[in-house]
Every structure is written in structure tokens, then in C-alpha cells.
Design an enzyme around this catalytic site. Structure first.
Site, mmCIF file in Angstrom:
data_model
loop_
_atom_site.group_PDB
_atom_site.id
_atom_site.type_symbol
_atom_site.label_atom_id
_atom_site.label_comp_id
_atom_site.label_asym_id
_atom_site.label_seq_id
_atom_site.Cartn_x
_atom_site.Cartn_y
_atom_site.Cartn_z
ATOM 1 N N ASP A 52 70.306 12.065 150.824
ATOM 2 C CA ASP A 52 71.529 12.650 150.245
ATOM 3 C C ASP A 52 72.233 11.672 149.279
ATOM 4 O OD1 ASP A 52 73.549 14.493 149.921
ATOM 5 O OD2 ASP A 52 74.084 14.600 152.040
ATOM 6 N N LYS A 127 63.098 17.039 151.414
ATOM 7 C CA LYS A 127 63.789 17.177 152.697
ATOM 8 C C LYS A 127 64.908 18.190 152.500
ATOM 9 C CE LYS A 127 66.620 14.559 155.987
ATOM 10 N NZ LYS A 127 67.005 13.213 156.444
ATOM 11 N N ASP A 129 68.091 20.237 154.194
ATOM 12 C CA ASP A 129 69.052 20.131 155.286
ATOM 13 C C ASP A 129 69.719 21.483 155.618
ATOM 14 O OD1 ASP A 129 70.355 18.604 157.215
ATOM 15 O OD2 ASP A 129 70.700 16.953 155.828
ATOM 16 N N TRP A 164 67.805 20.423 162.557
ATOM 17 C CA TRP A 164 68.226 19.738 163.788
ATOM 18 C C TRP A 164 67.884 20.511 165.064
ATOM 19 C CZ3 TRP A 164 73.064 21.191 160.966
ATOM 20 C CH2 TRP A 164 73.183 20.492 159.764
ATOM 21 N N GLY A 165 66.854 21.352 165.010
ATOM 22 C CA GLY A 165 66.442 22.083 166.220
ATOM 23 C C GLY A 165 67.252 23.339 166.487
ATOM 24 N N ASP A 186 70.829 13.761 164.548
ATOM 25 C CA ASP A 186 70.511 12.508 163.854
ATOM 26 C C ASP A 186 70.327 11.337 164.817
ATOM 27 O OD1 ASP A 186 70.941 14.140 161.722
ATOM 28 O OD2 ASP A 186 72.415 12.852 160.735
HETATM 29 C C1 GLA Z 1 72.048 15.250 157.949
HETATM 30 C C2 GLA Z 1 70.600 14.886 158.242
HETATM 31 C C3 GLA Z 1 70.383 13.404 158.023
HETATM 32 C C4 GLA Z 1 70.783 13.014 156.601
HETATM 33 C C5 GLA Z 1 72.209 13.452 156.320
HETATM 34 C C6 GLA Z 1 72.580 13.273 154.863
HETATM 35 O O1 GLA Z 1 72.914 14.686 158.879
HETATM 36 O O2 GLA Z 1 70.249 15.255 159.534
HETATM 37 O O3 GLA Z 1 69.054 13.046 158.277
HETATM 38 O O4 GLA Z 1 69.888 13.628 155.695
HETATM 39 O O5 GLA Z 1 72.401 14.813 156.646
HETATM 40 O O6 GLA Z 1 73.899 13.655 154.605
#
Ligand code: GLA
Length: 395
Positions: A52, A127, A129, A164-165, A186
Site C-alpha cells: 500500500d 495483492k 485487499d 483476511w479469511g 495481519d
Molecule cells: C491490510 C493488509 C496488510 C497490508 C495493509 C496495507 O491490513 O492485510 O497486509 O497490505 O492492509 O494498508
């Protein structure tokens, strides 16, 4: 050949764990250099991924994402070209919602134009999100959308989903076309975080991960030692011990997680390098059949676990972990019966220790050892014909 993307768990480095918003062209190029110079590339790591905070807060007049000119004065393509010149692949980050988790523009309703932009820049990995997801639209559909956009953008781009599952992702993600999916919140640079993430994804979760779509336990914290610009990830700044990092790496490898490094690879200790480049451990993670491990609970202590994973050539990988806290080692007795090998089979197991890089013995019926808290032993074992006598039960 798009169908080869994600054939084994992806391996690389990602900027988030250590640097978070403090990213720029120099850092990413330096990471690519380090990947080659430290032997990480030779060990199999290939993706260099910007997470990010790489863009401006607004899209341009044509609705396209704009790299932040202070961080990336030559644009993203120049960085991708540099990464490619090192024989590596380049990854970037976006989000299925209206904004990224750090509040930059997300790809919602811009999926196809963003995929085209990424292809133009030479991106090999995205990636994706889950922040700022609009209500009323299923997350599954958003991952289907971006997957379709990527699969038709004219370039092979590996799709790394990151929700995140949530929302039952294990059940539907493979069918969206993604090659890997984050199954947990995370990670933080602490033993408890490593332990909780690993324990949350055992057994059934492991049979939902496999070739072309891998359960991602999150980026590694190996070698961070509490150093991160992000105080939440640093979690007090103490990090883990090298022994704990070794257990962490063994778990991720054994559970077929993608191996995305999160420490500052430009400044690694010898111990960190030895963990991250252990070819015997990596070979278990990269086994072509991609079968998940079964979990075998210890008969007298539920904090001690054995994981067993069948490998392509008939060998098995075995990981024994003591998750307990405290001072005292746990006595571990691992019975081969539980992995499918009865005593009367006529076979014993030859144990090759993948951390010591040597055969430590041939055992019949069981393997016994003492494991310090938070530590592990990991083996590649081979079936050998034997009579019932003359084989050690203990090491
Ligand atoms: C989420 C993701 C992290 C990262 C942050 C960036 O929390 O799970 O791995 O990419 O965003 O803001």
C-alpha cells in the site's frame, strides 16, 4: 502460460511489514539488488512486491491510478523494468473497495482499467485487499471481477487475494481464479501472533489449500527483530528469537503458505539468511503435489503438535512443534501409527533433519524427543524395509 501461475506457493519479498508507508524507488530497487546478492533469488524467491501507499490520493482525468511522484519520480514502470533486469518479478497492491486500507484509491469499479494499467507497467503480481468494501455487494464478486480483468489484460499477473479469511473465503476463492488468499488478520512480529495464525489454519483449512490456490498465512516476520516503521506490526519492538523465527518459517513452509519475506533484506543477520534460504525446508514448501499437512495432536499435551505432509516421491515431511510457554521442555513421542504406518508393516522411517542437514537415525514405531518451548524439529523421512529388531526407538 497463465495456467502455471501459482503452481507452487509463491515466494518473494513485500514492503509492508518493515516499511509500510515509507516506500520509494530506492528502497524497492535496493530490495531487488539484495534479493540477488544475498542468495534469496537462488533459493527460489522471485517476486518483489510494493504494498500500500504507492499512489497519489486521486486518480488522473482518465480515471487511472497515478504513482506518487515523490516516492516514484520515474513512475512504476521504471521500477518494474529494474526488477525484471535482475531476473525477478514485480508486484503491486490495490484493493477491492473504494479505498485501500491506508486510504489511497481502491480499484472498485475501476477493475478493468487498473488491470490494463498494471499490465502496461509490467506488473507480474497483484495483492488485492478488502478495506472500504461497499455494502451490498458480495466480496466474492469483487474478487471474480479483478480476476477476470487480470486474466484478460494481456499479461500473466498472479492474483493474491487478501480478505483476511472473511466471508467464507476458503470455500469460494479457488473458483474466482486467485492463486493465493490471505486467510488471517495481519501478522505482528511476536511469537503469539505467529502461533495464533498457524493454529487458526490447521486441519480442514489445509485441505482447502493446494496447487494453483494457496492459503496465505501472511508475510513472514522472520528476521524483523522488532524493527518496523509500523508500530502495530513491531508490537513493542522485541520481535522473536531466532529459534522462534525458525519455528515460524517451518510452520509456513509445512502449511504450504506462500513465503513472502517481510524483513529488511538489505540488512539481514547470518541467522536470518540461514533460515530464509534453507533449501531443504523450501523444497518441502515447494513440493509439486502441494498436499496440506495433517495435524497429529500429542497424546498428553495439546500444545505440542505434529504435522505430517506426503511428498511427491513417497517421502513424508514431519514437523514437531512445542507451542507451550515456560521454562521446561516437552517430552514428545510421535507415533508412526498416526501417520498410517503400523508396527507390523515391516517398515521403519529414516529421519533426515532439514535444519541440521543430516540423517539422525532410523526409527521403528515412534520418534521421541524433548522440545524446548516455542521450538521445533523438522524432518524429511523415508520408508526403509526392516525387521522388527535392531532399530533405535530413541535418538
Ligand atoms: C491490510 C493488509 C496488510 C497490508 C495493509 C496495507 O491490513 O492485510 O497486509 O497490505 O492492509 O494498508
Amino acid at each position: 502460460m497463465p495456467k502455471e501461475l501459482g503452481k507452487t506457493p509463491p515466494m518473494g519479498w513485500n514492503s509492508w511489514n518493515t516499511f509500510s508507508w515509507n516506500i520509494d524507488e530506492k528502497l524497492i530497487k535496493g530490495a531487488a539488488d539484495a534479493m540477488v546478492e544475498t542468495g534469496l533469488k537462488d533459493a527460489g524467491y522471485e517476486y518483489v512486491v510494493i504494498d500500500d501507499c504507492w499512489s497519489l490520493k486521486e486518480r488522473d482525468g482518465n480515471g487511472r491510478l497515478v504513482p506518487d511522484p515523490e516516492k516514484f519520480p520515474n513512475g512504476i514502470k521504471a521500477v518494474a523494468d529494474y526488477v525484471h533486469s535482475k531476473g525477478l518479478k514485480f508486484g503491486i497492491y490495490s484493493c477491492s473497495g473504494t479505498h485501500t486500507c491506508a486510504n489511497y484509491p481502491g480499484s472498485f469499479e475501476h477493475e478493468f482499467v487498473d488491470a490494463a494499467t498494471f499490465a502496461e507497467w509490467g506488473v507480474d503480481y497483484l495483492k488485492y485487499d478488502y478495506c472500504f468494501k461497499p455494502k451490498g455487494i458480495p466480496g466474492e464478486l469483487l474478487y471474480r471481477r479483478m480476476s477476470m480483468a487480470l486474466r484478460n489484460c494481456g499479461r500473466d499477473i498472479l492474483f493474491s487475494a487478501c480478505n483476511w479469511g472473511n466471508d467464507g473465503v476458503h470455500d469460494w476463492i479457488r473458483n474466482t481464479g486467485a492463486q493465493m488468499f490471505r486467510s488471517t488478520g495481519d501478522i505482528q512480529d511476536s511469537w503469539n501472533s505467529v502461533k495464533n495464525l498457524a493454529l487458526s489454519q490447521m486441519n480442514m483449512r489445509q485441505s482447502q489449500s493446494g496447487v494453483y490456490c494457496w492459503n496465505d498465512l501472511d508475510m513472514l516476520v522472520v528476521g524483523m527483530r522488532g524493527k518496523s516503521d509500523n508500530s502495530w506490526i513491531a508490537e513493542g519492538g522485541f520481535g522473536c528469537t531466532d529459534d522462534e523465527y525458525k519455528t515460524h518459517f517451518s510452520l509456513w513452509a509445512m502449511m504450504n503458505s506462500p513465503l513472502m519475506i517481510g524483513c529488511d533484506i538489505r540488512n539481514m543477520s547470518e541467522a536470518t539468511k540461514n533460515i530464509l534460504t534453507n533449501k531443504d525446508v523450501i523444497a518441502i514448501n515447494q513440493d509439486v503435489e502441494g498436499r496440506g499437512p495433517i495435524e497429529i495432536d500429542h497424546w498428553c499435551n495439546e500444545s505440542c503438535k505434529g504435522l505430517v505432509k506426503p511428498l511427491e516421491n513417497g517421502d513424508y515431511a514431519i514437523l514437531l512443534v512445542n507451542f507451550m510457554d515456560g521454562e521446561h521442555p516437552a517430552q514428545f513421542s510421535f507415533n508412526f501409527w498416526d501417520m498410517g504406518l503400523p508396527y507390523n508393516s515391516g517398515y521403519a522411517l529414516e529421519f533426515y533433519d532439514v535444519w541440521e542437514h543430516k540423517v539422525v537415525g532410523t526409527f521403528k514405531e515412534r520418534y521421541c524427543t524433548d522440545l524446548k518451548p516455542h521450538s521445533c524439529e523438522m524432518f524429511r523421512v523415508k520408508l526403509v524395509k526392516t525387521d522388527a529388531q535392531g532399530v533405535d526407538l530413541n535418538k
